[in-house]
Design a protein around this motif. Structure first.
Motif, PDB file in Angstrom:
ATOM      1  N   GLU A 156       0.931  -1.116  -0.043  1.00  0.00           N
ATOM      2  CA  GLU A 156       0.030   0.110   0.045  1.00  0.00           C
ATOM      3  C   GLU A 156       0.761   1.350  -0.080  1.00  0.00           C
ATOM      4  OE1 GLU A 156      -3.726  -2.113   2.238  1.00  0.00           O
ATOM      5  OE2 GLU A 156      -2.175  -1.105   3.544  1.00  0.00           O
ATOM      6  N   LEU A 157       1.948   1.166   0.909  1.00  0.00           N
ATOM      7  CA  LEU A 157       2.997   2.403   0.685  1.00  0.00           C
ATOM      8  C   LEU A 157       3.513   2.363  -0.586  1.00  0.00           C
ATOM      9  CD1 LEU A 157       4.146   4.538   2.171  1.00  0.00           C
ATOM     10  CD2 LEU A 157       6.061   2.791   3.131  1.00  0.00           C
ATOM     11  N   ARG A 158       3.835   1.378  -1.120  1.00  0.00           N
ATOM     12  CA  ARG A 158       4.603   1.488  -2.639  1.00  0.00           C
ATOM     13  C   ARG A 158       3.556   1.969  -3.472  1.00  0.00           C
ATOM     14  NH1 ARG A 158       5.787  -3.671  -3.209  1.00  0.00           N
ATOM     15  NH2 ARG A 158       7.354  -3.417  -1.618  1.00  0.00           N
ATOM     16  N   GLN A 159       2.169   1.581  -3.438  1.00  0.00           N
ATOM     17  CA  GLN A 159       1.200   2.128  -4.104  1.00  0.00           C
ATOM     18  C   GLN A 159       1.097   3.548  -4.170  1.00  0.00           C
ATOM     19  OE1 GLN A 159      -2.809   0.378  -3.942  1.00  0.00           O
ATOM     20  NE2 GLN A 159      -3.558   2.130  -5.132  1.00  0.00           N
ATOM     21  N   PHE A 160       0.936   4.232  -3.028  1.00  0.00           N
ATOM     22  CA  PHE A 160       0.804   5.744  -2.492  1.00  0.00           C
ATOM     23  C   PHE A 160       2.017   6.278  -3.397  1.00  0.00           C
ATOM     24  CE2 PHE A 160       1.758   9.174   0.271  1.00  0.00           C
ATOM     25  CZ  PHE A 160       0.720   9.828   0.096  1.00  0.00           C
ATOM     26  N   ASP A 208       4.413   5.499  -5.410  1.00  0.00           N
ATOM     27  CA  ASP A 208       4.572   5.280  -7.029  1.00  0.00           C
ATOM     28  C   ASP A 208       3.375   6.228  -7.693  1.00  0.00           C
ATOM     29  OD1 ASP A 208       6.680   3.420  -6.591  1.00  0.00           O
ATOM     30  OD2 ASP A 208       5.555   1.784  -7.084  1.00  0.00           O
ATOM     31  N   SER A 209       2.171   6.176  -7.283  1.00  0.00           N
ATOM     32  CA  SER A 209       1.220   6.963  -7.692  1.00  0.00           C
ATOM     33  C   SER A 209       1.709   8.430  -7.604  1.00  0.00           C
ATOM     34  CB  SER A 209      -0.117   6.931  -7.034  1.00  0.00           C
ATOM     35  OG  SER A 209      -0.476   5.550  -7.174  1.00  0.00           O
ATOM     36  N   LEU A 210       2.429   8.920  -6.623  1.00  0.00           N
ATOM     37  CA  LEU A 210       2.535  10.322  -6.394  1.00  0.00           C
ATOM     38  C   LEU A 210       3.839  10.745  -6.500  1.00  0.00           C
ATOM     39  CD1 LEU A 210       0.366  10.544  -3.183  1.00  0.00           C
ATOM     40  CD2 LEU A 210      -0.014  11.601  -5.289  1.00  0.00           C
ATOM     41  N   ARG A 211       4.517   9.976  -7.630  1.00  0.00           N
ATOM     42  CA  ARG A 211       6.008  10.463  -7.908  1.00  0.00           C
ATOM     43  C   ARG A 211       6.054  11.808  -8.428  1.00  0.00           C
ATOM     44  NH1 ARG A 211      10.535   7.456  -7.552  1.00  0.00           N
ATOM     45  NH2 ARG A 211       9.540   5.654  -7.265  1.00  0.00           N
ATOM     46  N   PRO A 212       4.975  11.996  -9.381  1.00  0.00           N
ATOM     47  CA  PRO A 212       5.200  13.462 -10.421  1.00  0.00           C
ATOM     48  C   PRO A 212       4.698  14.646  -9.429  1.00  0.00           C
ATOM     49  CG  PRO A 212       3.429  11.780 -11.191  1.00  0.00           C
ATOM     50  CD  PRO A 212       4.290  11.152 -10.066  1.00  0.00           C
ATOM     51  N   ASP A 213       4.067  14.229  -8.190  1.00  0.00           N
ATOM     52  CA  ASP A 213       3.574  15.219  -7.232  1.00  0.00           C
ATOM     53  C   ASP A 213       4.646  16.210  -6.528  1.00  0.00           C
ATOM     54  OD1 ASP A 213       0.553  15.735  -5.853  1.00  0.00           O
ATOM     55  OD2 ASP A 213       2.165  16.083  -4.343  1.00  0.00           O
ATOM     56  N   ARG A 214       4.163  17.367  -6.385  1.00  0.00           N
ATOM     57  CA  ARG A 214       4.974  18.453  -5.639  1.00  0.00           C
ATOM     58  C   ARG A 214       5.285  18.014  -4.555  1.00  0.00           C
ATOM     59  NH1 ARG A 214       6.921  22.927  -6.446  1.00  0.00           N
ATOM     60  NH2 ARG A 214       7.856  24.164  -4.484  1.00  0.00           N
ATOM     61  N   LEU A 215       4.251  17.274  -3.754  1.00  0.00           N
ATOM     62  CA  LEU A 215       4.734  17.056  -2.156  1.00  0.00           C
ATOM     63  C   LEU A 215       5.308  15.511  -2.284  1.00  0.00           C
ATOM     64  CD1 LEU A 215       1.717  18.510  -0.441  1.00  0.00           C
ATOM     65  CD2 LEU A 215       3.916  18.968  -0.103  1.00  0.00           C
ATOM     66  N   TYR A 216       5.682  14.908  -3.410  1.00  0.00           N
ATOM     67  CA  TYR A 216       6.270  13.562  -3.196  1.00  0.00           C
ATOM     68  C   TYR A 216       7.679  13.427  -2.440  1.00  0.00           C
ATOM     69  CZ  TYR A 216       8.838   9.346  -4.828  1.00  0.00           C
ATOM     70  OH  TYR A 216       9.742   8.202  -4.888  1.00  0.00           O
ATOM     71  N   PRO A 217       8.512  14.555  -2.311  1.00  0.00           N
ATOM     72  CA  PRO A 217       9.602  14.237  -1.574  1.00  0.00           C
ATOM     73  C   PRO A 217       9.181  14.258  -0.039  1.00  0.00           C
ATOM     74  CG  PRO A 217      10.146  15.866  -3.304  1.00  0.00           C
ATOM     75  CD  PRO A 217       8.839  15.700  -3.269  1.00  0.00           C
ATOM     76  N   PHE A 238      -2.741  15.303   1.917  1.00  0.00           N
ATOM     77  CA  PHE A 238      -2.792  13.789   2.195  1.00  0.00           C
ATOM     78  C   PHE A 238      -4.151  12.914   2.165  1.00  0.00           C
ATOM     79  CE2 PHE A 238      -2.228  10.027   5.037  1.00  0.00           C
ATOM     80  CZ  PHE A 238      -1.141   9.420   4.414  1.00  0.00           C
ATOM     81  N   GLU A 239      -4.903  13.374   2.771  1.00  0.00           N
ATOM     82  CA  GLU A 239      -6.202  12.703   3.005  1.00  0.00           C
ATOM     83  C   GLU A 239      -6.803  12.750   1.720  1.00  0.00           C
ATOM     84  OE1 GLU A 239      -8.623  14.425   6.161  1.00  0.00           O
ATOM     85  OE2 GLU A 239      -6.922  14.149   7.584  1.00  0.00           O
ATOM     86  N   ALA A 240      -6.866  13.821   1.010  1.00  0.00           N
ATOM     87  CA  ALA A 240      -7.398  13.646  -0.389  1.00  0.00           C
ATOM     88  C   ALA A 240      -6.844  12.629  -1.317  1.00  0.00           C
ATOM     89  CB  ALA A 240      -7.561  15.039  -1.099  1.00  0.00           C
ATOM     90  N   GLU A 241      -5.490  12.489  -1.164  1.00  0.00           N
ATOM     91  CA  GLU A 241      -4.770  11.671  -2.268  1.00  0.00           C
ATOM     92  C   GLU A 241      -5.156  10.325  -1.614  1.00  0.00           C
ATOM     93  OE1 GLU A 241      -3.523  12.362  -4.949  1.00  0.00           O
ATOM     94  OE2 GLU A 241      -2.904  14.548  -4.678  1.00  0.00           O
ATOM     95  N   VAL A 242      -5.150  10.124  -0.403  1.00  0.00           N
ATOM     96  CA  VAL A 242      -5.480   8.646   0.078  1.00  0.00           C
ATOM     97  C   VAL A 242      -6.932   8.107  -0.533  1.00  0.00           C
ATOM     98  CG1 VAL A 242      -6.115   7.079   1.919  1.00  0.00           C
ATOM     99  CG2 VAL A 242      -3.927   8.790   2.075  1.00  0.00           C
ATOM    100  N   LYS A 243      -7.781   8.969  -0.486  1.00  0.00           N
ATOM    101  CA  LYS A 243      -8.944   8.840  -1.048  1.00  0.00           C
ATOM    102  C   LYS A 243      -9.103   8.335  -2.255  1.00  0.00           C
ATOM    103  CE  LYS A 243     -13.783  10.457  -0.632  1.00  0.00           C
ATOM    104  NZ  LYS A 243     -14.865  11.595  -0.151  1.00  0.00           N
ATOM    105  N   ARG A 244      -8.396   9.514  -3.237  1.00  0.00           N
ATOM    106  CA  ARG A 244      -8.358   9.446  -4.378  1.00  0.00           C
ATOM    107  C   ARG A 244      -7.734   8.113  -5.259  1.00  0.00           C
ATOM    108  NH1 ARG A 244      -4.796  10.035  -8.566  1.00  0.00           N
ATOM    109  NH2 ARG A 244      -3.135  10.911  -7.169  1.00  0.00           N
ATOM    110  N   LEU A 245      -6.888   7.758  -4.278  1.00  0.00           N
ATOM    111  CA  LEU A 245      -6.137   6.322  -4.909  1.00  0.00           C
ATOM    112  C   LEU A 245      -6.916   5.195  -4.336  1.00  0.00           C
ATOM    113  CD1 LEU A 245      -2.519   7.712  -4.244  1.00  0.00           C
ATOM    114  CD2 LEU A 245      -3.415   7.306  -6.331  1.00  0.00           C
TER     115      LEU A 245
END
Length: 175
Positions: free
Chosen positions: A18-22, A24-33, A142-149
């Motif tokens: 699940e962590l890997r999915q999160f 990997d899905s957000l790699r292009p996101d500004r908050l990825y780092p 964070f909460e919105a991304e978790v829900k979206r994914l």
């Protein structure tokens, strides 16, 4: 007398998949780092948002936790870490160092692009103009991304518990 209700929430964690999915899905996101460092170090939200570049030694793979950015009645305050033991130096694994090096390059490019309008906060995790993130905003994203994914619902703070659980499962002491 009636027993007091506990204000502690039930702790939730993700599996490694699940962590890997999160991530990997957000790699292009500004908050990825920020998400990556949170997951790989178990550092608290306020500690991450208070982290300054002078406190990070990428060559040595270490970061000093010396200040936090917290929200009190939605107003951002900079303070010392939660407890005296929270003032600490944490190890950064090579992958986390690589993510932070790449992030530093992006941030320096933004600094050049913004010119005189850039806000030199010295913070590691900033918006495009150098201003630090609002802690509540980061949690909301964070909460919105978790829900979206479609991932199991956890709080941003639960990445700290996820880090500890995965480290223990791998035979590594989380501290």
């Amino acid at each position: 007398p009636k027993p007091r209700a506990s204000h502690r929430r039930e702790m939730s964690t993700w599996t490694a998949a699940e962590l890997r999915q999160f991530l990997d899905s957000l790699r292009p996101d500004r908050l990825y780092p920020l998400w990556f460092v949170a997951a790989m170090t178990g550092v608290r939200r306020g500690e991450l948002l208070g982290l300054r570049w002078p406190d990070v030694d990428l060559d040595a793979g270490r970061a000093a936790i010396v200040q936090t950015r917290i929200s009190v009645n939605y107003e951002v305050q900079v303070s010392e870490p939660k407890t005296p033991r929270s003032r600490r130096s944490i190890a950064l694994d090579p992958q986390t160092v690589a993510v932070l090096r790449q992030w530093r390059r992006v941030q320096l490019e933004e600094r050049l692009a913004w010119g005189a309008a850039w806000v030199d906060s010295g913070l590691v995790f900033t918006r495009e103009n150098g201003v630090g993130w609002h802690p509540d905003r980061v949690s909301d994203i964070f909460e919105a991304e978790v829900k979206r994914l479609g991932l199991p619902k956890i709080r941003l703070h639960d990445l700290r518990h996820t880090h500890a659980s995965l480290a223990l499962a791998a035979g590594i002491h989380p501290k």
